[in-house]
Design a protein around this motif. Structure first.
Motif, PDB file in Angstrom:
ATOM      1  N   VAL A 298       0.869  -1.179   0.000  1.00  0.00           N
ATOM      2  CA  VAL A 298       0.000   0.000   0.000  1.00  0.00           C
ATOM      3  C   VAL A 298       0.903   1.226   0.000  1.00  0.00           C
ATOM      4  CG1 VAL A 298      -1.869   1.256   1.145  1.00  0.00           C
ATOM      5  CG2 VAL A 298      -1.776  -1.239   1.309  1.00  0.00           C
ATOM      6  N   CYS A 299       0.732   2.103  -0.978  1.00  0.00           N
ATOM      7  CA  CYS A 299       1.644   3.230  -1.173  1.00  0.00           C
ATOM      8  C   CYS A 299       0.867   4.508  -1.450  1.00  0.00           C
ATOM      9  CB  CYS A 299       2.582   2.968  -2.350  1.00  0.00           C
ATOM     10  SG  CYS A 299       3.501   1.417  -2.242  1.00  0.00           S
ATOM     11  N   TYR A 300       1.543   5.624  -1.206  1.00  0.00           N
ATOM     12  CA  TYR A 300       1.008   6.935  -1.532  1.00  0.00           C
ATOM     13  C   TYR A 300       1.599   7.378  -2.863  1.00  0.00           C
ATOM     14  CZ  TYR A 300      -0.487  11.790  -0.727  1.00  0.00           C
ATOM     15  OH  TYR A 300      -1.081  13.037  -0.823  1.00  0.00           O
ATOM     16  N   HIS A 301       0.738   7.883  -3.732  1.00  0.00           N
ATOM     17  CA  HIS A 301       1.143   8.218  -5.106  1.00  0.00           C
ATOM     18  C   HIS A 301       1.812   9.595  -5.159  1.00  0.00           C
ATOM     19  CE1 HIS A 301       1.046   7.739  -9.422  1.00  0.00           C
ATOM     20  NE2 HIS A 301       0.367   8.849  -9.596  1.00  0.00           N
ATOM     21  N   TYR A 302       2.746   9.813  -4.266  1.00  0.00           N
ATOM     22  CA  TYR A 302       3.499  11.062  -4.261  1.00  0.00           C
ATOM     23  C   TYR A 302       4.695  10.864  -3.338  1.00  0.00           C
ATOM     24  CZ  TYR A 302       4.187  16.031  -5.092  1.00  0.00           C
ATOM     25  OH  TYR A 302       4.688  17.240  -5.516  1.00  0.00           O
ATOM     26  N   GLY A 303       5.630  11.825  -3.364  1.00  0.00           N
ATOM     27  CA  GLY A 303       6.819  11.692  -2.552  1.00  0.00           C
ATOM     28  C   GLY A 303       7.516  13.014  -2.342  1.00  0.00           C
ATOM     29  N   SER A 304       8.794  12.935  -2.015  1.00  0.00           N
ATOM     30  CA  SER A 304       9.598  14.108  -1.692  1.00  0.00           C
ATOM     31  C   SER A 304      10.564  14.415  -2.832  1.00  0.00           C
ATOM     32  CB  SER A 304      10.400  13.861  -0.407  1.00  0.00           C
ATOM     33  OG  SER A 304       9.548  13.485   0.651  1.00  0.00           O
ATOM     34  N   PRO A 305      10.708  15.683  -3.211  1.00  0.00           N
ATOM     35  CA  PRO A 305      11.673  16.036  -4.255  1.00  0.00           C
ATOM     36  C   PRO A 305      13.069  15.524  -3.907  1.00  0.00           C
ATOM     37  CG  PRO A 305      10.241  17.890  -3.785  1.00  0.00           C
ATOM     38  CD  PRO A 305       9.944  16.849  -2.739  1.00  0.00           C
ATOM     39  N   THR A 306      13.780  15.036  -4.918  1.00  0.00           N
ATOM     40  CA  THR A 306      15.085  14.448  -4.672  1.00  0.00           C
ATOM     41  C   THR A 306      15.974  14.610  -5.894  1.00  0.00           C
ATOM     42  OG1 THR A 306      16.187  12.445  -3.850  1.00  0.00           O
ATOM     43  CG2 THR A 306      14.511  12.127  -5.539  1.00  0.00           C
ATOM     44  N   ASP A 307      17.258  14.484  -5.675  1.00  0.00           N
ATOM     45  CA  ASP A 307      18.242  14.327  -6.744  1.00  0.00           C
ATOM     46  C   ASP A 307      18.376  12.831  -6.986  1.00  0.00           C
ATOM     47  OD1 ASP A 307      20.613  13.892  -8.182  1.00  0.00           O
ATOM     48  OD2 ASP A 307      21.653  15.568  -7.234  1.00  0.00           O
ATOM     49  N   PRO A 308      18.218  12.352  -8.219  1.00  0.00           N
ATOM     50  CA  PRO A 308      18.283  10.900  -8.425  1.00  0.00           C
ATOM     51  C   PRO A 308      19.609  10.284  -8.008  1.00  0.00           C
ATOM     52  CG  PRO A 308      18.332  12.084 -10.529  1.00  0.00           C
ATOM     53  CD  PRO A 308      17.957  13.076  -9.477  1.00  0.00           C
ATOM     54  N   GLU A 309      20.665  11.076  -7.981  1.00  0.00           N
ATOM     55  CA  GLU A 309      21.960  10.555  -7.534  1.00  0.00           C
ATOM     56  C   GLU A 309      22.033  10.424  -6.012  1.00  0.00           C
ATOM     57  OE1 GLU A 309      24.035   9.391  -9.526  1.00  0.00           O
ATOM     58  OE2 GLU A 309      23.700  10.355 -11.470  1.00  0.00           O
ATOM     59  N   GLU A 310      21.090  11.096  -5.299  1.00  0.00           N
ATOM     60  CA  GLU A 310      21.130  11.134  -3.838  1.00  0.00           C
ATOM     61  C   GLU A 310      19.936  10.427  -3.210  1.00  0.00           C
ATOM     62  OE1 GLU A 310      23.647  12.600  -2.183  1.00  0.00           O
ATOM     63  OE2 GLU A 310      24.632  13.224  -4.042  1.00  0.00           O
ATOM     64  N   ARG A 311      19.164   9.692  -4.003  1.00  0.00           N
ATOM     65  CA  ARG A 311      17.883   9.154  -3.538  1.00  0.00           C
ATOM     66  C   ARG A 311      18.009   8.324  -2.265  1.00  0.00           C
ATOM     67  NH1 ARG A 311      15.391   4.268  -6.714  1.00  0.00           N
ATOM     68  NH2 ARG A 311      16.686   3.185  -5.203  1.00  0.00           N
ATOM     69  N   ASP A 312      19.043   7.515  -2.167  1.00  0.00           N
ATOM     70  CA  ASP A 312      19.169   6.588  -1.041  1.00  0.00           C
ATOM     71  C   ASP A 312      20.012   7.152   0.096  1.00  0.00           C
ATOM     72  OD1 ASP A 312      17.644   4.610  -2.323  1.00  0.00           O
ATOM     73  OD2 ASP A 312      19.384   3.924  -3.455  1.00  0.00           O
ATOM     74  N   ARG A 313      20.229   8.461   0.071  1.00  0.00           N
ATOM     75  CA  ARG A 313      21.096   9.044   1.100  1.00  0.00           C
ATOM     76  C   ARG A 313      20.337   9.953   2.046  1.00  0.00           C
ATOM     77  NH1 ARG A 313      26.095  10.667  -2.972  1.00  0.00           N
ATOM     78  NH2 ARG A 313      26.319   8.597  -3.914  1.00  0.00           N
ATOM     79  N   ALA A 314      19.047   9.705   2.231  1.00  0.00           N
ATOM     80  CA  ALA A 314      18.266  10.505   3.178  1.00  0.00           C
ATOM     81  C   ALA A 314      18.829  10.290   4.579  1.00  0.00           C
ATOM     82  CB  ALA A 314      16.798  10.109   3.131  1.00  0.00           C
ATOM     83  N   PRO A 315      19.015  11.361   5.355  1.00  0.00           N
ATOM     84  CA  PRO A 315      19.596  11.201   6.696  1.00  0.00           C
ATOM     85  C   PRO A 315      18.674  10.399   7.604  1.00  0.00           C
ATOM     86  CG  PRO A 315      18.777  13.440   6.362  1.00  0.00           C
ATOM     87  CD  PRO A 315      18.710  12.758   5.031  1.00  0.00           C
TER      88      PRO A 315
END
Length: 392
Positions: free
Chosen positions: A272-289
Motif C-alpha cells: 500500500v503506497c502513496y502516489h506522491y513523494g519528496s523532491p530528490t536528486d536521483p543521484e542522492e535518492r538513497d542518502r536521506a539522513p
C-alpha cells in the motif's frame, strides 16, 4: 575515461538511452521494424536505481484521462503479445476497485472510461474485497480487467525479446555527451555511437541529458516510499495474493491517490503506497539522513487505520523508488524542438508502466517520422512555457 582510440565506435539505425520499461519497449518496437538499434543503460542490469524495478505494478482499463483510456486496450493486447513471444506469464487478473466520494469528477471520468462501469454496493464490495472499509458518501467502481503486472519479469522479457530480434543492449555505460546533427553522436564511458535518430528515455536523468541541447524540461524527480504492511491476522483471507487491487481518488485525507495490491515481493504482506513523494536528486535518492521526516508513511498509517483495519498501522518493510513528474502529471512524448531526429520520452509520473508497450510504439513512430497512432497533443513539450534555452 578511456582514450578515444580505445573506445568502441559503431553506427546504428537508432540509439535509445535508458533501458527502463519505456526505453526498452521503444527499442523493442524499433527492432521489430528491422532497425539496427542500440539500447544504452548507465547502470549494470538488473538494478533498482530508477523507476522500473520491483516485482509488481497495477494495470487497469479505467482512467480519468481520456487519452490514456483510449490507449489501454492496445496496451493490454501488446502485453499479451509479449507474453506469447517470451513464453511467460506477465499479468495476474485480480480486478480493481476505484474508491472515492460520490460525484467526484475523476471517479466519474473513470466510470465513463469503462462504459459506465459497475458501481459496487456495500454487500458486493465486502464480498469481493473484505479487507476494505468504506465510509458514508463514498462509492466503489469495479474494473474487472485490473490486476498485477509482474514488473521485473516484464522488463527482462522485453529486453530479451529485443535482443532476440537483433538489438544490442549495452549496460554499465553512462552517456557523457550528445552531439546533435543529421547523424547524432553519443559518447559514453565506453564508446562513441552514431545514428540518424536518438530516443532519450532516461527517467529522472532525462533533464540533465537534454539541458545541454537547449531544453529545460519541468521534470521533478520524487523519492517514493514503497511500503509493505503486515496483516493483524496472518490467516485472514483479507488482501490475499488474489485479492483485488485498489486506487483512491478525491479523498480529502489523501490529496494524491493511495493504491494497494498483493505484495508479490513479500508473500504475506500487502503493498500500500502513496502516489506522491519528496523532491530528490536521483543521484542522492538513497542518502536521506536517518530520522528524516517521511510524511507519506504517516498519511498511509492514518489511511490504513480508517480503510484497511485488518492491517498493522506501521509498515513492515519500506523501500524507495523514483517518480519523475511533470507539472500536470502527463507524459512528455515529443521531438526535440531544435532537433527533430531526437525524441524525448519522459515524465511518466508514476503511472506509465502499464502503458509502456504503447508509449514505446509511439516513440518508435516519432523517431521514424511516421504519423503517430494517437494524438500527441496532450504530450507536447510546448505545453510548458519557457522550456527552450540557449544551447551552452
Amino acid at each position: 575515461m578511456a582514450a578515444l582510440s580505445q573506445l568502441i565506435q559503431a553506427t546504428y539505425d537508432a540509439i535509445v538511452i535508458g533501458a527502463g520499461i519505456q526505453g526498452s519497449f521503444t527499442a523493442y518496437h524499433l527492432a521489430q521494424r528491422h532497425r539496427n538499434t542500440l539500447l544504452l543503460e548507465q547502470f549494470i542490469l538488473p538494478h533498482s536505481r530508477g523507476s522500473s524495478h520491483g516485482q509488481s505494478r497495477i494495470i487497469r482499463s479505467t482512467y480519468a484521462q481520456a487519452a490514456y483510456a483510449r490507449m489501454m486496450p492496445e496496451s493490454f493486447r501488446l502485453w499479451q503479445h509479449l507474453e506469447t513471444e517470451a513464453s511467460t506469464s506477465l499479468y495476474r487478473q485480480t480486478g480493481l476497485v476505484v474508491l472515492g466520494p460520490a460525484g467526484d469528477p475523476e471517479l466519474e471520468n473513470c466510470r465513463r472510461s469503462l462504459d459506465d462501469g459497475e458501481i459496487l454496493d456495500p454487500t458486493t464490495l465486502a464480498q469481493r474485497f473484505p479487507g476494505l472499509r468504506t465510509h458514508a458518501g463514498e462509492v466503489a467502481l469495479w474494473d474487472g480487467t485490473g490486476g498485477v503486472l509482474f514488473a521485473d519479469r516484464a522488463l527482462r522479457a522485453v529486453q530479451d525479446t529485443f535482443c532476440r530480434h537483433g538489438g544490442i543492449l549495452r549496460d554499465g555505460e553512462k552517456v557523457l555527451r550528445i552531439e546533435p546533427g543529421t547523424v547524432v553522436t553519443v559518447t559514453t564511458s565506453s564508446g562513441v555511437y552514431q545514428a540518424p535518430r536518438l530516443i532519450i528515455a532516461a527517467g529522472a536523468w532525462t533533464g540533465a541529458l537534454v539541458a545541454p541541447l537547449g531544453l529545460r524540461l519541468p521534470l521533478q524527480p520524487l523519492r517514493i516510499d514503497v511500503c509493505y504492511w503486515r496483516k493483524k491476522d496472518p490467516g485472514s483471507p483479507d488482501m490475499g495474493r488474489d485479492s483485488p487491487c485498489f486506487i483512491t481518488t478525491g479523498l480529502s485525507q489523501a490529496p494524491h491517490s493511495v493504491y494497494g495490491l498483493p505484495a508479490l515481493e513479500y508473500p504475506g504482506l500487502v503493498k500500500v503506497c502513496y502516489h506522491y513523494g519528496s523532491p530528490t536528486d536521483p543521484e542522492e535518492r538513497d542518502r536521506a539522513p536517518p530520522g528524516a521526516p517521511r510524511p507519506s508513511i504517516a498519511l498511509l498509517s492514518r489511511f490504513i487505520s480508517s480503510y484497511l483495519p485488518g492491517l498493522e498501522t506501521e509498515p513492515a518493510v519500506v523501500e524507495t523508488c523514483l517518480y519523475t513528474n511533470t507539472p500536470d502529471e502527463d507524459f512528455i512524448l515529443d521531438r526535440l524542438p531544435q532537433h527533430s531526429n531526437i525524441i524525448i520520452g519522459a515524465g511518466f509520473s508514476g503511472h506509465g508502466f502499464k502503458l509502456a508497450p504503447v508509449v514505446g510504439k509511439l516513440l518508435c513512430e516519432l523517431s521514424l517520422g511516421e504519423e503517430p497512432s494517437y494524438s500527441m497533443a496532450p504530450f507536447a513539450i510546448t505545453r510548458f512555457p519557457n522550456v527552450l534555452q540557449a544551447t551552452l
